[in-house]
Write an enzyme that holds these catalytic residues in place. Structure first.
Site, mmCIF file in Angstrom:
data_model
loop_
_atom_site.group_PDB
_atom_site.id
_atom_site.type_symbol
_atom_site.label_atom_id
_atom_site.label_comp_id
_atom_site.label_asym_id
_atom_site.label_seq_id
_atom_site.Cartn_x
_atom_site.Cartn_y
_atom_site.Cartn_z
ATOM 1 C CB VAL A 164 111.173 194.033 -6.980
ATOM 2 C CG1 VAL A 164 110.425 193.274 -8.075
ATOM 3 C CG2 VAL A 164 111.758 193.046 -5.971
ATOM 4 C CE LYS A 219 104.841 186.343 -8.496
ATOM 5 N NZ LYS A 219 105.162 186.929 -7.177
ATOM 6 C CB THR A 233 112.467 201.051 -4.384
ATOM 7 O OG1 THR A 233 111.436 201.842 -3.774
ATOM 8 C CG2 THR A 233 113.237 201.910 -5.367
ATOM 9 C CB SER A 255 102.546 188.132 -2.900
ATOM 10 O OG SER A 255 103.412 187.557 -1.939
ATOM 11 C CD GLU A 256 106.546 184.724 -3.685
ATOM 12 O OE1 GLU A 256 107.683 185.108 -3.312
ATOM 13 O OE2 GLU A 256 105.930 185.248 -4.640
ATOM 14 C CB CYS A 308 103.589 201.418 -0.024
ATOM 15 S SG CYS A 308 101.947 201.628 -0.728
ATOM 16 N N PRO A 342 101.537 192.803 -4.560
ATOM 17 C CG PRO A 342 101.411 194.668 -3.140
ATOM 18 C CD PRO A 342 100.966 194.176 -4.500
ATOM 19 C CD GLU A 389 108.112 201.045 2.454
ATOM 20 O OE1 GLU A 389 106.984 201.511 2.242
ATOM 21 O OE2 GLU A 389 108.754 200.420 1.591
ATOM 22 N NE ARG A 446 95.526 202.220 6.383
ATOM 23 C CZ ARG A 446 95.555 202.046 5.056
ATOM 24 N NH1 ARG A 446 94.767 201.159 4.485
ATOM 25 N NH2 ARG A 446 96.358 202.761 4.302
ATOM 26 C CG PHE A 460 106.514 197.172 4.998
ATOM 27 C CD1 PHE A 460 106.360 198.381 4.356
ATOM 28 C CD2 PHE A 460 105.779 196.088 4.542
ATOM 29 C CE1 PHE A 460 105.494 198.518 3.277
ATOM 30 C CE2 PHE A 460 104.902 196.210 3.471
ATOM 31 C CZ PHE A 460 104.758 197.428 2.837
ATOM 32 C CD GLU A 480 102.067 201.817 -4.441
ATOM 33 O OE1 GLU A 480 103.032 201.976 -3.647
ATOM 34 O OE2 GLU A 480 101.110 201.085 -4.218
ATOM 35 N N GLY A 533 105.237 197.140 -5.204
ATOM 36 C CA GLY A 533 106.182 196.385 -4.392
ATOM 37 C C GLY A 533 107.404 197.218 -4.063
#
Length: 575
Positions: free
Chosen positions: A326, A269, A324, A271-272, A378, A244, A475, A372, A477, A344, A322
């Site tokens: 996805v 891979k 849930t 994150s973009e 997460c 992520p 969540e 933080r 975030f 995770e 990332g």
């Protein structure tokens, strides 16, 4: 004199800004002069230009070469000029750590169709770099490179793999400051936090280098005298590691370190939104001497890359951090080829403050658990459950602490909260707060976008929240602390467990007996008691219920990248 805009106090000073002093071309028309000066104001004070204009404090002079304003200086002023970010990007580029191509088979490559995607600085919205926008073809080539490299990497001794990983760790720490700058540039967290992430992320590589030499098998007492039974642990194979944006380095090293230590090869891979840190870490893996094809990085078109990893029978494991939603798709997609999966996923962490808690310890721990990384982790405290006997004292103490938090660009001195990652994140936080207040919750601090503009959000505290509001079910975030009141220990446990998530949780109490009872009763993979930051490379990290499968970190995390093989030797009594 003073003026207030959006609840923020400013000092007013009469100034005149001369277009002639602006660093712009003298050939520009007046309208372009105006625009250039607007840009200068924006660079100097973030969203200051917008605030000035909307307050009718900034206006055109009758002279064609002057602008006048009652100019506003925010106290404290926390936004740095964007030229600093450009300077840092330039320095990173000169150091060789600002990579924009993918890594396939030890070579830096553009996307085959030449497409690129922009990476933005969330503090300013400015473009940092254009990176290769890769897809299925590039991913399949990266898989092929990893398959080829696995043949030799899995056969070298554990001691050799350990040395490679140790060298990689040393290089990560030697470049700590530059890597931290890169994280702050593309992710937005304060530089101090970014420095901490480099130490934390590198520690997983160091730990893996040590554990590489401790992957032991087993001897099993045989049920027959002519047999010998033993167990081998062998690397699973090629690993697809999907990470992520909130921890651009640590969420990669937590996967790649143990994978490489066990003898696996990886296709990463990132994150973009934050690929640059992953690419810099990959560059240092090359400098560490890790053979070509062992570490590969592709980024860009997430669905195409994901589909290629899932479809390949040569990819034997998917590890993902990332959302849930996805994670469920990856789990379903992995079923077709029956891959091993580590997930995770999202959390809904309760932070429970009992009447007998040390107030200072509880406030300090809650601040760390909640704010933080601007609340973008997460394991952030998503619900703060406070027992009714200490509720008012705790709310007031938390209010005092949060009010002193300095918000701004992560490169500015003293900043403890940066921006949210993008506009979608801001809208989600706004939506959750609106839902809560419409159902009776009260905002006692913040609750809106910060006057700095961009994706900055005010540190927020909401009282009178209940467990049926969306902010208690989803969540957030973001930097929002919802306070829920409870009466008894049983009530707290019931509220805390009333969720599909089960990742992080926190308890503040001075009772050893209570701490043990509650820790056992909480349906979470992680429990912090009188502590708000609990993740470490030496302890297992992971969730239960819909927060995921498997563990990362510690000796337990090594097992996620190993297959167990049982070997039976028969007829051992014959000469």
């Amino acid at each position: 004199s003073f003026v207030s805009i959006a609840g923020v106090h400013f000092v007013c000073v009469d100034v005149t800004i001369s277009i002639a002093r602006c660093k712009i071309s003298k050939k520009l028309s007046f309208s372009n002069h105006w625009e250039a000066t607007r840009l200068q104001l924006t660079e100097f004070g973030g969203n200051m230009y917008t605030a000035l204009r909307s307050s009718k404090l900034l206006y055109r002079s009758s002279s064609s070469h002057l602008l006048s304003a009652k100019f506003l200086m925010q106290i404290p002023f926390t936004r740095k000029m964007s030229v600093d970010a450009r300077s840092i990007a330039s320095q990173l580029n000169s150091s060789g750590l600002l990579r924009t191509q993918g890594l396939i088979g030890g070579k830096w490559r553009d996307a085959y169709d030449g497409k690129t995607i922009k990476v933005y600085n969330p503090a300013s919205g400015e473009s940092i770099a254009d990176v290769a926008c890769m897809g299925g073809r590039e991913t399949n080539d990266a898989i092929s490179s990893a398959v080829e490299a696995f043949k030799s990497w899995s056969k070298i001794t554990a001691a050799e793999r350990s040395k490679y990983l140790r060298k990689w760790y040393d290089l990560l720490m030697a470049h700590q400051e530059k890597l931290a700058q890169l994280i702050t540039l593309e992710q937005g967290k304060p530089l101090k936090e970014s420095m901490g992430e480099i130490s934390y992320g590198a520690a997983f590589i160091e730990f893996a280098s040590e554990e590489a030499k401790r992957i032991y098998g087993d001897i099993i007492p045989a049920p027959a005298s002519d047999r010998r039974l033993f167990v081998l642990k062998q690397p699973v194979g090629v690993v697809g590691a999907i990470s992520p944006w909130n921890f651009p380095l640590a969420m990669i090293t937590r996967k790649v370190g143990p994978a490489l230590a066990c003898g696996c090869t990886v296709v990463i891979k990132p994150s973009e939104l934050t690929p640059l840190t992953a690419l810099a870490a990959a560059e240092l893996s090359i400098q560490a001497g890790i053979p070509a094809g062992v570490v590969n990085v592709v980024m860009g078109n997430a669905p195409d890359i994901g589909d290629a990893l899932l479809a390949s029978q040569q990819v034997r494991k998917i590890t993902f951090t990332g959302s849930t939603a996805v994670g469920k798709k990856l789990m379903a997609g992995s079923a077709e080829t029956v891959k091993k999966v580590s997930l995770e996923l999202g959390g809904n962490a309760p932070c429970i403050v009992f009447d007998d808690a040390d107030l200072d310890v509880a406030v300090k721990g809650t601040l760390a658990a909640k704010f933080r990384n601007s609340g973008q982790t997460c394991v952030c405290a998503n619900r703060i459950l406070v027992q009714e006997g200490i509720y008012d004292k705790f709310a007031n103490a938390l209010l005092d602490a949060v009010q002193s938090m300095k918000v701004g660009d992560g490169f500015s001195e003293g900043v403890v909260q940066g921006p949210l990652i993008n506009e979608a994140a801001v809208k989600k936080v706004d939506s959750l707060i609106h839902d809560a207040t419409s159902k009776g919750a009260k905002i006692i601090l913040g609750g809106k976008r910060h006057s700095l503009g961009s994706t900055f959000y005010e540190p927020t505290i909401i009282s009178d929240v209940n467990n049926e509001m969306r902010i208690s079910r989803e969540e957030a975030f973001g930097p929002v602390a919802p306070l829920l009141r409870f009466k008894t220990e049983e009530d707290a446990i019931k509220i805390a467990n009333d969720t599909n998530a089960g990742l992080g949780s926190y308890v503040f109490t001075n009772s050893i007996q209570r701490s043990w009872r509650v820790a056992e009763a909480l349906e979470y993979g992680l429990v912090g008691i009188n502590e708000g930051v609990i993740s470490t490379e030496v302890a297992p990290f992971g969730g239960v219920k819909q927060s995921g499968l498997g563990r990362e970190g510690s000796k337990y995390g090594m097992d996620e990248y190993l297959e167990i093989k049982y070997v039976c030797l028969g007829n051992m009594n014959k000469d």
